[in-house]
Design a protein around this motif. Sequence first.
Motif, PDB file in Angstrom:
ATOM      1  N   ARG A  80     -15.317   1.152  -7.392  1.00 53.41           N
ATOM      2  CA  ARG A  80     -16.240   2.170  -6.875  1.00 53.41           C
ATOM      3  C   ARG A  80     -15.850   2.690  -5.499  1.00 53.41           C
ATOM      4  N   ILE A  81     -15.391   1.794  -4.660  1.00 48.15           N
ATOM      5  CA  ILE A  81     -15.129   2.151  -3.276  1.00 48.15           C
ATOM      6  C   ILE A  81     -13.628   2.248  -3.064  1.00 48.15           C
ATOM      7  N   LYS A  82     -13.202   3.377  -2.579  1.00 41.53           N
ATOM      8  CA  LYS A  82     -11.781   3.560  -2.313  1.00 41.53           C
ATOM      9  C   LYS A  82     -11.421   2.835  -1.026  1.00 41.53           C
ATOM     10  N   LYS A  83     -10.492   1.918  -1.157  1.00 37.12           N
ATOM     11  CA  LYS A  83     -10.040   1.144  -0.016  1.00 37.12           C
ATOM     12  C   LYS A  83      -8.546   1.371   0.156  1.00 37.12           C
ATOM     13  N   LEU A  84      -8.054   0.883   1.257  1.00 34.20           N
ATOM     14  CA  LEU A  84      -6.629   0.958   1.545  1.00 34.20           C
ATOM     15  C   LEU A  84      -5.903  -0.031   0.650  1.00 34.20           C
ATOM     16  N   ARG A  85      -4.861   0.414  -0.013  1.00 34.98           N
ATOM     17  CA  ARG A  85      -4.059  -0.470  -0.862  1.00 34.98           C
ATOM     18  C   ARG A  85      -2.608  -0.394  -0.438  1.00 34.98           C
ATOM     19  N   ARG A  86      -1.958  -1.551  -0.481  1.00 33.09           N
ATOM     20  CA  ARG A  86      -0.550  -1.605  -0.119  1.00 33.09           C
ATOM     21  C   ARG A  86       0.133  -2.644  -1.000  1.00 33.09           C
ATOM     22  N   ILE A  87       1.358  -2.350  -1.364  1.00 31.60           N
ATOM     23  CA  ILE A  87       2.167  -3.326  -2.086  1.00 31.60           C
ATOM     24  C   ILE A  87       2.963  -4.100  -1.048  1.00 31.60           C
ATOM     25  N   ILE A  88       2.780  -5.416  -1.074  1.00 31.07           N
ATOM     26  CA  ILE A  88       3.402  -6.289  -0.082  1.00 31.07           C
ATOM     27  C   ILE A  88       4.389  -7.214  -0.788  1.00 31.07           C
ATOM     28  N   ALA A  89       5.602  -7.274  -0.252  1.00 30.98           N
ATOM     29  CA  ALA A  89       6.642  -8.142  -0.800  1.00 30.98           C
ATOM     30  C   ALA A  89       6.581  -9.502  -0.110  1.00 30.98           C
ATOM     31  N   VAL A  90       6.591 -10.561  -0.923  1.00 27.99           N
ATOM     32  CA  VAL A  90       6.522 -11.920  -0.397  1.00 27.99           C
ATOM     33  C   VAL A  90       7.500 -12.822  -1.143  1.00 27.99           C
ATOM     34  N   ARG A  91       7.773 -13.962  -0.522  1.00 33.07           N
ATOM     35  CA  ARG A  91       8.627 -14.955  -1.172  1.00 33.07           C
ATOM     36  C   ARG A  91       8.179 -16.342  -0.724  1.00 33.07           C
ATOM     37  N   HIS A  92       7.939 -17.204  -1.718  1.00 30.70           N
ATOM     38  CA  HIS A  92       7.556 -18.583  -1.450  1.00 30.70           C
ATOM     39  C   HIS A  92       7.659 -19.369  -2.749  1.00 30.70           C
ATOM     40  N   SER A  93       7.400 -20.663  -2.670  1.00 33.65           N
ATOM     41  CA  SER A  93       7.454 -21.518  -3.855  1.00 33.65           C
ATOM     42  C   SER A  93       6.120 -21.491  -4.604  1.00 33.65           C
ATOM     43  N   LYS A  94       6.134 -21.996  -5.829  1.00 34.20           N
ATOM     44  CA  LYS A  94       4.889 -22.030  -6.600  1.00 34.20           C
ATOM     45  C   LYS A  94       3.877 -22.988  -5.979  1.00 34.20           C
ATOM     46  N   GLU A  95       4.352 -23.995  -5.247  1.00 28.80           N
ATOM     47  CA  GLU A  95       3.448 -24.934  -4.575  1.00 28.80           C
ATOM     48  C   GLU A  95       2.696 -24.274  -3.420  1.00 28.80           C
ATOM     49  N   GLU A  96       3.165 -23.108  -2.983  1.00 26.89           N
ATOM     50  CA  GLU A  96       2.551 -22.424  -1.843  1.00 26.89           C
ATOM     51  C   GLU A  96       1.645 -21.268  -2.252  1.00 26.89           C
ATOM     52  N   ILE A  97       1.389 -21.109  -3.538  1.00 27.08           N
ATOM     53  CA  ILE A  97       0.543 -20.005  -4.014  1.00 27.08           C
ATOM     54  C   ILE A  97      -0.838 -20.061  -3.374  1.00 27.08           C
ATOM     55  N   PHE A  98      -1.453 -21.230  -3.361  1.00 28.04           N
ATOM     56  CA  PHE A  98      -2.791 -21.358  -2.773  1.00 28.04           C
ATOM     57  C   PHE A  98      -2.782 -20.903  -1.317  1.00 28.04           C
ATOM     58  N   ASP A  99      -1.809 -21.384  -0.538  1.00 26.85           N
ATOM     59  CA  ASP A  99      -1.732 -21.024   0.879  1.00 26.85           C
ATOM     60  C   ASP A  99      -1.565 -19.522   1.068  1.00 26.85           C
ATOM     61  N   GLU A 100      -0.725 -18.926   0.230  1.00 27.93           N
ATOM     62  CA  GLU A 100      -0.484 -17.477   0.324  1.00 27.93           C
ATOM     63  C   GLU A 100      -1.759 -16.693   0.038  1.00 27.93           C
ATOM     64  N   LEU A 101      -2.387 -16.969  -1.106  1.00 29.49           N
ATOM     65  CA  LEU A 101      -3.595 -16.225  -1.487  1.00 29.49           C
ATOM     66  C   LEU A 101      -4.727 -16.455  -0.495  1.00 29.49           C
ATOM     67  N   LEU A 102      -4.874 -17.694  -0.035  1.00 27.86           N
ATOM     68  CA  LEU A 102      -5.924 -18.004   0.924  1.00 27.86           C
ATOM     69  C   LEU A 102      -5.703 -17.250   2.237  1.00 27.86           C
ATOM     70  N   ALA A 103      -4.464 -17.175   2.685  1.00 27.33           N
ATOM     71  CA  ALA A 103      -4.162 -16.443   3.923  1.00 27.33           C
ATOM     72  C   ALA A 103      -4.574 -14.982   3.798  1.00 27.33           C
ATOM     73  N   ILE A 104      -4.320 -14.394   2.646  1.00 29.10           N
ATOM     74  CA  ILE A 104      -4.666 -12.980   2.433  1.00 29.10           C
ATOM     75  C   ILE A 104      -6.175 -12.786   2.455  1.00 29.10           C
ATOM     76  N   VAL A 105      -6.907 -13.597   1.708  1.00 26.34           N
ATOM     77  CA  VAL A 105      -8.367 -13.387   1.638  1.00 26.34           C
ATOM     78  C   VAL A 105      -9.054 -13.771   2.945  1.00 26.34           C
ATOM     79  N   GLU A 106      -8.548 -14.792   3.640  1.00 23.96           N
ATOM     80  CA  GLU A 106      -9.157 -15.151   4.922  1.00 23.96           C
ATOM     81  C   GLU A 106      -8.905 -14.099   5.994  1.00 23.96           C
TER      82      GLU A 106
END
Length: 169
Positions: free
Chosen positions: A62-88
Motif C-alpha cells: 500500500r505504501i510506496k517506500k524506498l527500495r534498493r537492491i543490496i549486494a552482500v556476502r556471508h556464510s549460511k551461519e550468518e544469515i540471522f545476523d545479516e537479517l537482524l542487522a537490516i531490520v534493527e
Amino acid sequence: MNRAERLEKIEEILKNASSPVSGSYLADLFGVSRQAIVQDIAILRTQGLEVISTPSGYYLDRIKKLRRIIAVRHSKEEIFDELLAIVEAGGRVLDVMVDHPLYGEIRGSIGVASRNEVTRFVNMLESSGQEPLLSLARGFHLHTVEADDEETMKRVEEALKKLGFLFLG
C-alpha cells in the motif's frame, strides 16, 4: 462461487488485512486448493494489484517506500545476523536473489521486518533441511531492501558494512 467472485473477495480481504493472510487460510475459506489461490494471486497481480508474497502469507503493498537492491556476502551461519542487522536498522528484507550460472536469476521471498519474523524465517530455514540460496553463489547474493527514507537505508547499509557483509565489488 466462481473465480471472478473469489478474486473480488480475495482482493477485499487483502485490502482489509492488518497482517499477511496465509494462502492456506484463503484456500480453506473458499474451499479450493492452495494452488488455486496461488493462481488467483497471479491473476490479481496481472490486474495491477501489488500483492507481496512472504512465508507468512500475502499482503498488499500500500505504501510506496524506498527500495534498493543490496549486494552482500556471508556464510549460511550468518544469515540471522545479516537479517537482524537490516531490520534493527529499520529496513525490511523483501527477497533474496542469486545469479545461477545455469538458471540465471533465482529469487526467493523473505518478507521480514522484525526480530520475531527473522527468528521465524531462520528457524523455518534450519528445520527444512534445505540449503539457502546463498549456497548456490558462494555466499554472494542480493536482497531487495525496503526503508521509509534514505536515512534509514543508509543505516541499513552501515550495519551491513560494520558486519563485513556489504559487498562493495
